[in-house]
Design an enzyme around this catalytic site. Sequence first.
Site, short mmCIF file in Angstrom:
data_model
loop_
_atom_site.label_atom_id
_atom_site.label_comp_id
_atom_site.label_asym_id
_atom_site.label_seq_id
_atom_site.Cartn_x
_atom_site.Cartn_y
_atom_site.Cartn_z
N LYS A 1 2.15 -10.06 16.30
CA LYS A 1 1.41 -9.54 15.15
C LYS A 1 0.09 -10.31 14.97
CE LYS A 1 5.74 -8.09 12.90
NZ LYS A 1 5.73 -6.65 12.61
N THR B 1 3.81 -0.24 8.84
CA THR B 1 3.87 0.60 7.64
C THR B 1 2.98 0.00 6.55
OG1 THR B 1 5.92 -0.55 7.13
CG2 THR B 1 6.12 1.69 7.97
N LYS C 1 0.24 1.62 3.78
CA LYS C 1 0.21 1.31 2.34
C LYS C 1 -1.17 0.83 1.91
CE LYS C 1 5.01 0.00 2.78
NZ LYS C 1 5.92 -1.12 3.06
N LYS D 1 2.88 -9.52 6.59
CA LYS D 1 3.92 -9.02 7.49
C LYS D 1 4.70 -10.21 8.01
CE LYS D 1 0.53 -7.09 9.84
NZ LYS D 1 0.92 -5.68 9.93
N ARG D 2 5.85 -9.93 8.63
CA ARG D 2 6.61 -11.00 9.27
C ARG D 2 5.69 -11.83 10.16
NH1 ARG D 2 10.07 -10.20 13.34
NH2 ARG D 2 9.52 -8.04 13.79
N HIS E 1 12.77 0.71 17.30
CA HIS E 1 11.67 0.15 16.50
C HIS E 1 10.84 -0.89 17.25
CE1 HIS E 1 12.89 1.79 12.55
NE2 HIS E 1 14.09 1.75 13.08
#
Length: 824
Positions: free
Chosen positions: A564, A666, A670, A558-559, A366
Site C-alpha cells: 500500500k 474502497t 469514499k 488504510k492498513r 480479495h
Amino acid sequence: MATKKKTDQDLQLDKDQLKASIVRHLRSTLGTSEQKASPEAWWKATAAAVNEQVYERLTRTQQTHFKKDTRAIHYLSAEFLMGRLTSNNLHNLSLYKTCEEALGELGLELTDLCEQEPDMALGNGGLGRLAACFIDSLATLNYPAVGYGIHYEHGLFRQEIQDGRQIERPDSWREYGNPWEICRPESVQEVPLYGYVETVFGDNGGLKKVWHAGRKIKGVPWDIPVVGFGGHTVNILRLWESRASEFFDWDVFNAGGYIDSQAEKAQAETISKVLYPNDETDAGKELRLIQQYFFCACSIKDIMRRYKRVHGSDFSNFAAQIAIQLNDTHPTVAIPELMRVLVDEEDLNWDTAWAICYQVFSYTNHTLLPEALEKWSVSLFEKVLPRHLEVIYEINARFLNELVEPKWPGNDAIKAKLSIIEEGAVRKVRMGNLCVIGSSKVNGVAEIHSKLVKEDLFPEYAELWPEKMCNVTNGVTPRRWLLACNPELAGLYNEVVGKEWPLQLDKLRGVVKFADDKAFQQQFMTIKRHNKEKLVKVIKDETGIDVSAEAIFDIQIKRLHEYKRQQLNLIHIMALYRRLLANPDYDMHPRVFIFGSKAAPGYKLAKDIIYAINKLADRVNNDARIQGKLKVVFMPNYRVSLAEKLIPAADVSEQISTAGYEASGTGNMKMALNGAITIGTLDGANIEIAEEAGAENCAIFGLNVDEVKSLKARGYNPYDFYYANSELKAVLDWFDTDYFTPGRPGELASIKRSLLEGGDPYLTLADFQSYSDAHKLIDTWYRDPALWAKKAIINSATMGKFNSDRSIQDYVDRIWALKACNIG
Ligand code: GFP
Ligand code: GFP
C-alpha cells in the site's frame, strides 16, 4: 386474537413519542433517572428506544421470509467491521432528525451521545468493512440475507502511540454491554473437533464414515439486526461465540479439581476471544483453523436447521433456496463441512451432495498476494478435522481424474499446480484451490483485479471453467459514507438533485452541470472548509498538533502494508521537507499529510514505518524554519468512526499501491465521493474511479500493471534509481542519520534497507519521481481555486457506480439469482 400487521406508517415515531420512549427506557431499562444519568446511560436508553422500532421490523421481516420461503444469501465472513450503529440505524429508520430534536429538548446533543458508542471493530480493514457495507445494501434492497461471522470478545486492537511507536491494547467493545446485539440461546449449536474417523456398515449395507469427535464446543449465536435504508427489511448478522459444552464439570469440581474444571471452559472460550491478526506466524495456526471451522460449522448447521424446518430431509430444493458466499478463503472449510453433513449425516450419495455444494457456494477473492491465499498443513488438518481431510482428498481425486486428466492427459505439472494438496516436505491443503474447485462462481473485486485473477492467479481453472470467473467491482454504502458522515454536503445534494441519491447514487451526476458554477463551487468548498475545521479540532484533541484548515489536507488511511506504500508517501514528505530546508521560499501551498493506520502486531517493518512517520512528524511540526508549510499527523487508533471524521475533510486521497497489488480499495471511493482528488496509481478501483471522474480529474502516476510486470521480468534494481536521483538518494541516506531520532542514529535504517538491500519488492523507488511530479500537479491545481473546486465537485458527483447497492445488484445478477422480498 388476530393482530393486524403493522405498516411502515404505523411504526413511524414522532418527536414526542421518541422522547417519551427514551425517558421510559432510561428509567425502566437503565434503572436511572434524568437527573443522575450518565451520557452512556442516555446513549443506551436511546438505543433501546430505537430498538423497539428495529425489533418490530425484524420480526416482520422474519415472518415474511418464513411465509414466502425465500431464497437467501448467506454471507460467510471472518470479519465484519461494523463501526458504530446508532447514527446509522437512526438514518436508516428516517429517525435521525426526530431523535436530534427529541434529545435537544432533553438538553442533550445526539452527536455527543453517538460518541459514547464503542466501534464494533470485528475486522482488520477493507475486507471486513466491505462485508459491513454489503449487508447494509442487502437489507436496503430487500434481499433475504444472513451475515455469519465470529463474535470476537476482543476486536482489532486499540492502537496507542508511545514515543512514536505503536502499542497494542486490547479492544473491549462489549465490556459494559452492547445494546445492538441479542443473544439467541434457542439457536445454540454444537461443533465437534479432533478425534478419529471410523468406517462402519450403514443401514443400507454400504460403508459409512463416522467421526468420533475428541471435543465438542458450543456455539452461541448473537444477532445484530441490520436495518436497511428506509427501514423495510431488517436482516440479521449472526455472530458465533464459543463456549465449553460442559460449562462446568461438577464431578471434577467436587473432587477438588477446581482449576481443571475451569481449564476446559477457558480453552473453549479462546476460540472466539480475539480477532485473528493478519500476520502469518506459526503460533496460533491451530487456533485460527479452529476459529474458521467453528463459525462455518455453526453457520452450516443453522442454515440446515432453517431449511429442514420447511423442507424436512428432502434436499432437492436446497440449492434453489440456499446461496453461500465465501468472503475470501477464511470460510473455505464450509465446503467440506457441507459435504460431510450431506453425505455422512443426511445419507446423500457423493454425486448428489457434490452437485448441491457446487451450486450453493461462490467465492470472492480479495488479493493476489500469495501469502494471503491460505494453506494449512495436512497434519494440522488431520489432527483437528480428520474427516474433512478425507472429504478434501475425495474432492481432489475426483477433480484431478475427471476434469484435469481428460483436459491435460499425463500432464503431472498441471496436476501438481491445480491439486488441492501441495506436495513437499510439509504437505499442505491449499484453501484457494479448494474454493475455486468447490464454487460455481469466483469473483474478483475490481475489473483489473478480476482480470488478473483469471489470467495470472487461476489461468488453468479459467480454461476449465471459463464461465466461472467474473468481476464484481466493490462499492460503499452512501448512507454511512456521505449521508451520515457529511451532513452538510448531503443537505446541499438534497437541494440540488433531490433526496433519492442515497439509494440511487447515480443521481449525483446531476451535480456535474454545476461544477463550473461559481456560487455552487463556493457552497461546495465552504462545506469542505467546515469539515476541515472540525477535523482541526479532532487532530488537536487527539495529538496536540496544530494544523490550519487553510492547508491542503492530504490523507492516507488504510492498513499498513508495504504494497500500500505508506513508505512512498513518507519519503516524498521527507523530500518536500528537504526542499523547504534548502529553500525556505520553496513555492508550495501549505500541506498537512495525515495518516491513519494499524500495523499487524508481528509485522516489524510496518511498525517501523509508523515509527518513522511519527519521528518525521515530531521534527517537521516543530521546525520554525519551514513556517508551517508542512505538517505531518499520525492519527492514533484508526477505525471506522475516525474514518467518518477524516473522509469528509480530505482534499487529497492517497491511493498509491504498486500497480497489480491492491485488489480494489474502497477508501478511494469514499474519499472521492466526499470531494477529494485522488493521487493514485492505475491499480484496483482507481482505474474505474478515473474512468468515471475523467482522468484529468485525478492525479495518476507511476508504472501500470504491465510496466510493473516487465520491469520485474527485466530484473528490477532499486540502486539504479537511488544513484540516478540525487534527491531520492539524499532522502534515503537520511534514514541512516539521527536527524529524526536525535542521539539514536540508525533507528530508521530498516526502511532504507528494505528499499535497497531488500530489493524494494513494491517498486517504491521506481515510482518516486512520477509520484513527486503528481504532487506538484496537485499543488498547481489547488492554487487555482476554481479549477480545484471543479475537479472536486466532478469527483464527488461521478461516484455513483461505487454505491455498494450496485455491487450487490451485480452479485444478484451474476451470482446469487435472488429475488427482492417486499416487507410490509
Ligand atoms: C429466522 C427466519 C428466517 C430468516 C432468518 C434471518 O430464522 O426466515 O431469514 O431468521 O432473519 F425464520 P431463525 O434463525 O430465527 O430461526
Ligand atoms: C482487501 C483488499 C482491498 C479490497 C478489500 C475489499 O482489503 O483492495 O478493497 O479487501 O475487497 F486488499 P484490505 O484488507 O487490504 O484493507
